[in-house]
Design a protein around this motif. Structure first.
Motif, PDB file in Angstrom:
ATOM      1  N   MET A 540       0.846  -1.202   0.000  1.00 54.49           N
ATOM      2  CA  MET A 540       0.000   0.000   0.000  1.00 54.49           C
ATOM      3  C   MET A 540       0.874   1.241   0.000  1.00 54.49           C
ATOM      4  O   MET A 540       1.929   1.287   0.618  1.00 54.49           O
ATOM      5  CB  MET A 540      -0.973   0.038   1.187  1.00 54.49           C
ATOM      6  N   GLU A 541       0.383   2.240  -0.708  1.00 60.25           N
ATOM      7  CA  GLU A 541       1.126   3.490  -0.779  1.00 60.25           C
ATOM      8  C   GLU A 541       0.630   4.447   0.301  1.00 60.25           C
ATOM      9  O   GLU A 541      -0.570   4.611   0.492  1.00 60.25           O
ATOM     10  CB  GLU A 541       0.965   4.140  -2.165  1.00 60.25           C
ATOM     11  N   ALA A 542       1.592   5.036   1.010  1.00 62.23           N
ATOM     12  CA  ALA A 542       1.249   6.013   2.054  1.00 62.23           C
ATOM     13  C   ALA A 542       1.181   7.394   1.403  1.00 62.23           C
ATOM     14  O   ALA A 542       2.117   7.814   0.733  1.00 62.23           O
ATOM     15  CB  ALA A 542       2.301   5.996   3.149  1.00 62.23           C
ATOM     16  N   VAL A 601       6.459   4.574   0.189  1.00 57.88           N
ATOM     17  CA  VAL A 601       6.524   5.958   0.667  1.00 57.88           C
ATOM     18  C   VAL A 601       7.135   6.836  -0.426  1.00 57.88           C
ATOM     19  O   VAL A 601       8.124   6.459  -1.049  1.00 57.88           O
ATOM     20  CB  VAL A 601       7.365   6.028   1.961  1.00 57.88           C
ATOM     21  N   ASN A 602       6.529   7.988  -0.665  1.00 57.46           N
ATOM     22  CA  ASN A 602       7.058   8.919  -1.673  1.00 57.46           C
ATOM     23  C   ASN A 602       8.219   9.719  -1.094  1.00 57.46           C
ATOM     24  O   ASN A 602       8.145  10.215   0.024  1.00 57.46           O
ATOM     25  CB  ASN A 602       5.965   9.885  -2.120  1.00 57.46           C
ATOM     26  N   LEU A 603       9.275   9.828  -1.888  1.00 61.07           N
ATOM     27  CA  LEU A 603      10.460  10.542  -1.426  1.00 61.07           C
ATOM     28  C   LEU A 603      10.671  11.744  -2.333  1.00 61.07           C
ATOM     29  O   LEU A 603      10.648  11.608  -3.558  1.00 61.07           O
ATOM     30  CB  LEU A 603      11.652   9.591  -1.539  1.00 61.07           C
ATOM     31  N   LEU A 633      10.450   2.808  -1.802  1.00 64.16           N
ATOM     32  CA  LEU A 633      10.570   4.269  -1.887  1.00 64.16           C
ATOM     33  C   LEU A 633      10.249   4.693  -3.309  1.00 64.16           C
ATOM     34  O   LEU A 633      10.814   4.141  -4.266  1.00 64.16           O
ATOM     35  CB  LEU A 633      11.984   4.704  -1.512  1.00 64.16           C
ATOM     36  N   GLU A 634       9.319   5.642  -3.449  1.00 67.31           N
ATOM     37  CA  GLU A 634       8.905   6.087  -4.780  1.00 67.31           C
ATOM     38  C   GLU A 634       9.576   7.411  -5.117  1.00 67.31           C
ATOM     39  O   GLU A 634       9.518   8.357  -4.344  1.00 67.31           O
ATOM     40  CB  GLU A 634       7.384   6.261  -4.829  1.00 67.31           C
ATOM     41  N   LEU A 635      10.199   7.460  -6.308  1.00 65.48           N
ATOM     42  CA  LEU A 635      10.858   8.690  -6.753  1.00 65.48           C
ATOM     43  C   LEU A 635      10.413   8.985  -8.168  1.00 65.48           C
ATOM     44  O   LEU A 635      10.266   8.083  -8.979  1.00 65.48           O
ATOM     45  CB  LEU A 635      12.372   8.488  -6.744  1.00 65.48           C
ATOM     46  N   ILE A 663       9.993   3.844  -9.651  1.00 70.57           N
ATOM     47  CA  ILE A 663      10.025   5.095 -10.399  1.00 70.57           C
ATOM     48  C   ILE A 663       8.571   5.502 -10.606  1.00 70.57           C
ATOM     49  O   ILE A 663       7.791   4.791 -11.230  1.00 70.57           O
ATOM     50  CB  ILE A 663      10.782   4.924 -11.718  1.00 70.57           C
ATOM     51  N   ASP A 664       8.235   6.640  -9.991  1.00 71.88           N
ATOM     52  CA  ASP A 664       6.844   7.087  -9.896  1.00 71.88           C
ATOM     53  C   ASP A 664       6.460   7.896 -11.134  1.00 71.88           C
ATOM     54  O   ASP A 664       7.307   8.533 -11.758  1.00 71.88           O
ATOM     55  CB  ASP A 664       6.708   7.965  -8.634  1.00 71.88           C
ATOM     56  N   ASP A 665       5.173   7.860 -11.459  1.00 76.51           N
ATOM     57  CA  ASP A 665       4.623   8.687 -12.533  1.00 76.51           C
ATOM     58  C   ASP A 665       5.414   8.531 -13.843  1.00 76.51           C
ATOM     59  O   ASP A 665       5.642   9.526 -14.558  1.00 76.51           O
ATOM     60  CB  ASP A 665       4.609  10.177 -12.132  1.00 76.51           C
ATOM     61  N   LEU A 684       8.230   0.044 -11.652  1.00 77.90           N
ATOM     62  CA  LEU A 684       7.999   1.208 -12.476  1.00 77.90           C
ATOM     63  C   LEU A 684       6.508   1.488 -12.441  1.00 77.90           C
ATOM     64  O   LEU A 684       5.690   0.610 -12.731  1.00 77.90           O
ATOM     65  CB  LEU A 684       8.459   0.887 -13.896  1.00 77.90           C
ATOM     66  N   LYS A 685       6.154   2.689 -12.042  1.00 83.74           N
ATOM     67  CA  LYS A 685       4.731   3.004 -11.937  1.00 83.74           C
ATOM     68  C   LYS A 685       4.317   3.810 -13.164  1.00 83.74           C
ATOM     69  O   LYS A 685       4.802   4.931 -13.374  1.00 83.74           O
ATOM     70  CB  LYS A 685       4.446   3.778 -10.640  1.00 83.74           C
ATOM     71  N   ILE A 686       3.447   3.211 -13.960  1.00 82.31           N
ATOM     72  CA  ILE A 686       3.034   3.849 -15.206  1.00 82.31           C
ATOM     73  C   ILE A 686       2.021   4.948 -14.890  1.00 82.31           C
ATOM     74  O   ILE A 686       1.009   4.707 -14.219  1.00 82.31           O
ATOM     75  CB  ILE A 686       2.414   2.806 -16.161  1.00 82.31           C
TER      76      ILE A 686
END
Ligand code: C2E
Ligand code: MG
Ligand code: MG
Length: 772
Positions: A540-542, A601-603, A633-635, A663-665, A684-686
């Motif tokens: 789950m994403e915070a 968690v987004n960084l 960790l999402e960047l 890798i976010d977005d 990798l998050k599309i």
């Protein structure tokens, strides 16, 4: 438990005042019962002298804040004692003949005068003379009423039987008259709630009532109107002496000379009682005294006139008091207590009135909003009382720099407003503002030391009769302009214009953001990430939320960029990391379902390049006993592009801890798979922009997603599709080879306590939304 000082010991034991009262009363009663026989005069003198000595000695030892009322009372008791002894020696009791010696009376009546002044000393509403005067007038009305009644019902009928003079009648009447006056005065003082019903005061009331009873008894006995056994006649006096001494022995005696609050009074009761007396007595006289003699009439008319005057004075006083309290209350409601300037309420009313007036000429109203620079620092270093002195002096300077028709108000701690009337131009107001700033630049002298102060002033203009602007908005505009000055380095003036509004809102938000973590205004929501096609939860994403005191719940887009700009992001990011990892640990303790799930968690870039991120992540995981795989960790791409070398090195270290890297977005900005290769990413998050277009058959986005998935696979990176909102999208993503999905189709971001439920329902077989 709180203990009363000496409570356990004292309980059940009599205080010194109590012991003295008991002993004194017993001896007095014994004396009046004739137990001392012919020694009675000695016993009586003994009681009186002992009481006087105890009173004087105790007062001297206790040293209350003012000695003089006690000294006068002691002196009065000495004189009254002297009168008793003399009368006994001269045998004047029962003698109303014309040659009766007035010597004892010559001693006693000054005694009453001393007593009066002394007792007034206890009604120390020192700042409020009217209240004291009221008590004296009430006492006088009661005294006059009693003397009228005494004259009609006692003196006239009985003295006629003897051949006595009017002078003797009046002297006889003077005693109870004086003592009822004292009694009413003391009673009124005791009833004042400001005295908190001090026992000493009630003892004093008792002592004075002893005097009154003694005086009435003596008056009646003098004229042989009643016949009391010789011993009994002195009992009230003896008890009075003893009680007076006990007054000083009681510890609450000190409060009698202390200053009391001036507002804490209820004058109504007293006023009604005295007015009633004043009205009833003439009515009684009218009924009983139709056929009076001339001399009788003179006395009656004089007494009644005196009473009328006293009553009128009393009423005038009462009205004046009511009027004054009204004025005081009105002033308090509209003024600042420190500087005496109008307060915010008064200022806003004045401003509204001005804006509502019709326009008569071309002049405008200017509102100056002035805030002292770094006043908090002054207050913290000099102390609040010096801070207050400074504010008072500032208020004076402001006032002296504007016209009488302008209003200077204090609307908050160090915030003042000035309403300038009849302003002809913008520069007119600016000139005044500059003049005010210049006047503040002269050092302020506080406690002999000089201090420099500066201020920021914002100005907003309005025209009379302008219905488009309210007092409240004008204040906000001037405040906004002032804020602008503060941010431009303080000590200056700015005129409001519309373009300032958003910037100021941002500045305010920035200020609030600094306190958000400390005040516990942040919290996390969680959104499940599921495997395709099963829909079972993998992590789950915070996502952070800010509950702002005024703006309510705020999304990250509304404050994360600002937090990055002003550096607060480090603090927020650390908190999110701690909170997210801690929450996963808590869920794992609660349910086995969470054993293999991770928290994402987004960084932000600033965090990645802060230098201590690896250490921090390692520590947080260790504290909660979780392995690296539990955290992702999402960047975003843009973050990684800033300094690819440094980013890659840090990510390598994080990978060594076992932490997942997403890798976010992806696709939102660079969409460079060549770059992705350089980073040890696991996911990798599309970006959801591609996902939302998937439903269109054969659209370009389908090809892009297919390419992203294919290349990711080649690089051994799993793919997560963001923003999955429909089952059709999910099916298509699965068909294209996407591994995981996240979006409203599965669950919106939910509060921590609601997440286990969401996970359970997603994992339940019947709810699998996509079938192979
Ligand atoms: P993100 O990391 O891409 O997070 C996903 C965002 O998409 C979330 O918005 C989420 O509510 C939203 N979303 C999820 N499913 C759907 C869907 O089906 N449809 C649509 N239209 N939206 C969906 P949110 O929570 O507003 O977060 C926005 C961005 O703020 C995040 O984008 C992330 O970049 C950033 N952010 C959130 N929390 C943090 C944080 O703790 N630290 C940092 N540095 N950034 C954060
Ligand atoms: Mg994210
Ligand atoms: Mg995203």
């Amino acid at each position: 438990m709180r203990k009363r000082p000496g409570g356990a010991q004292r309980r059940g034991r009599l205080s010194p005042a109590g012991v003295f009262l008991l002993a004194g009363y017993l001896i007095s009663i014994a004396m009046c019962l004739g137990l001392f026989g012919s020694l009675k005069p000695i016993a009586y003198t003994g009681i009186g002298l002992t009481s006087i000595l105890v009173l004087a000695g105790t007062v001297w030892r206790r040293r209350p804040s003012h000695l003089w009322p006690w000294a006068l009372i002691t002196g009065a008791l000495v004189l009254l004692m002297g009168k008793g002894v003399l009368r006994h020696a001269l045998q004047t009791l029962g003698d109303v003949s014309a040659n009766r010696s007035l010597l004892p009376d010559a001693l006693a009546l000054p005694g009453y005068l001393l007593l009066t002044v002394g007792l007034i000393g206890f009604s120390r509403w020192s700042t409020w003379k009217d209240r004291r005067l009221g008590i004296i007038l009430d006492g006088m009305i009661a005294a006059l009423a009693l003397s009228l009644l005494g004259w009609i019902f006692v003196l006239q009928p009985f003295l006629h039987q003897y051949d006595s003079t009017i002078a003797i009648s009046l002297v006889l009447l003077a005693y109870p008259t004086a003592s009822i006056f004292l009694f009413v005065m003391t009673l009124w003082t005791a009833l004042n709630p400001a005295h908190k019903h001090a026992p000493a005061l009630w003892l004093l009331v008792a002592a004075v009532s002893g005097l009154f009873l003694g005086d009435v008894g003596h008056m009646l006995a003098e004229m042989n109107a009643i016949r009391l056994p010789g011993n009994l006649i002195d009992l009230p006096y003896a008890l009075g002496y003893v009680t007076a001494a006990a007054t000083a022995l009681h510890p609450s005696m000190r409060t009698l000379t202390e200053r009391t609050s001036r507002y804490n009074t209820k004058p109504m009761k007293g006023r009604i009682v005295t007015t009633a007396i004043a009205l009833i007595v003439p009515a009684l006289i009218a009924t009983y005294r139709l056929g009076a003699s001339d001399s009788d009439r003179v006395v009656l008319v004089t007494l009644m006139l005196a009473m009328t005057v006293a009553t009128i004075l009393r009423l005038v006083l009462a009205l004046r008091t009511a009027d004054r309290s009204e004025q005081i209350l009105a002033f308090q409601a509209y003024h600042d207590s420190l500087t005496g300037l109008p307060n915010r309420r008064r200022m806003e009313e004045e401003l509204s009135d001005l804006l509502e007036q019709p326009a008569v000429d071309n002049t405008r109203v200017a509102l100056l909003y002035l805030d002292l620079d770094r006043f908090k620092l002054v207050n913290d270093t000099l102390g609040h009382s010096r801070g207050d002195m400074l504010l008072t002096q500032v208020a004076k300077r402001l006032r002296s720099n504007v016209r009488d028709t302008d209003m200077v108000a204090r609307i908050g701690g160090d915030e003042f407003t000035i309403i300038l009337n009849y302003i002809v131009s913008r520069s007119h107001a600016l000139d005044i503002a500059e003049r005010i700033l210049a006047s503040l630049r002269d050092p302020f002298m506080i406690d002999g030391l000089s201090y420099n102060v500066s201020a920021s002033i914002g100005i907003a203009f309005a025209s009379r009769g302008d219905t488009g602007v309210t007092a409240e908005t004008l204040v906000r505009y001037a405040d906004t302009a002032m804020y602008h000055v503060k941010h431009d380095g303080r000590d200056g003036v700015a005129v409001f214009d519309e373009s300032m509004l958003p910037r100021v809102a941002e500045l305010e938000l920035e200020r609030d953001l600094h306190y958000a973590v400390g005040l516990g205004q942040l919290h996390l929501v969680y959104q499940p990430i599921v495997a395709l096609p099963s829909g079972s939860v993998v992590g789950m994403e915070a996502l952070v939320r800010w509950t702002h005191p005024r703006h309510g719940s705020m999304l990250p887009a509304q404050f994360i960029p600002l937090a990055e700009e002003c550096g607060v992001i480090n603090e927020i990011g650390r908190w999110v990391l701690r909170e997210g990892v801690g929450q996963l640990a808590a869920w794992r303790r609660q349910a086995t379902e969470f054993a293999n799930l991770y928290v994402s968690v987004n960084l932000s870039g600033i965090q990645l390049y802060s230098g201590d991120i690896v250490e921090r992540v390692g520590d947080i995981l260790a504290i909660h006993g979780l392995d690296g795989r539990s955290l992702c960790l999402e960047l975003t791409e843009s973050v990684l592009m800033e300094d690819t070398g440094a980013a890659a090195a840090t990510l390598e270290e994080l990978r060594r801890l076992g932490v997942r890297i997403a890798i976010d977005d992806f696709g939102a900005e660079y969409s460079s798979l060549a770059y992705v290769k350089q980073f040890p990413a696991t996911l990798l998050k599309i970006d959801r922009a591609f996902v939302s277009n998937l439903e269109r058959p054969n659209g370009a986005d389908t090809a892009v997603v297919a390419a992203i998935v294919a290349m990711s696979r080649a690089l051994n990176i799993a793919t997560v599709a963001e923003g999955v909102e429909s089952a059709a999208q999910a099916k298509r993503l699965h068909d294209l080879g996407c591994d995981m999905g996240q979006g409203y189709l599965y669950s919106r971001p939910v509060e921590a306590q609601a997440l286990p439920m969401a996970v359970a329902s997603l994992n339940a077989p019947r709810l699998r939304l996509v079938t192979a």
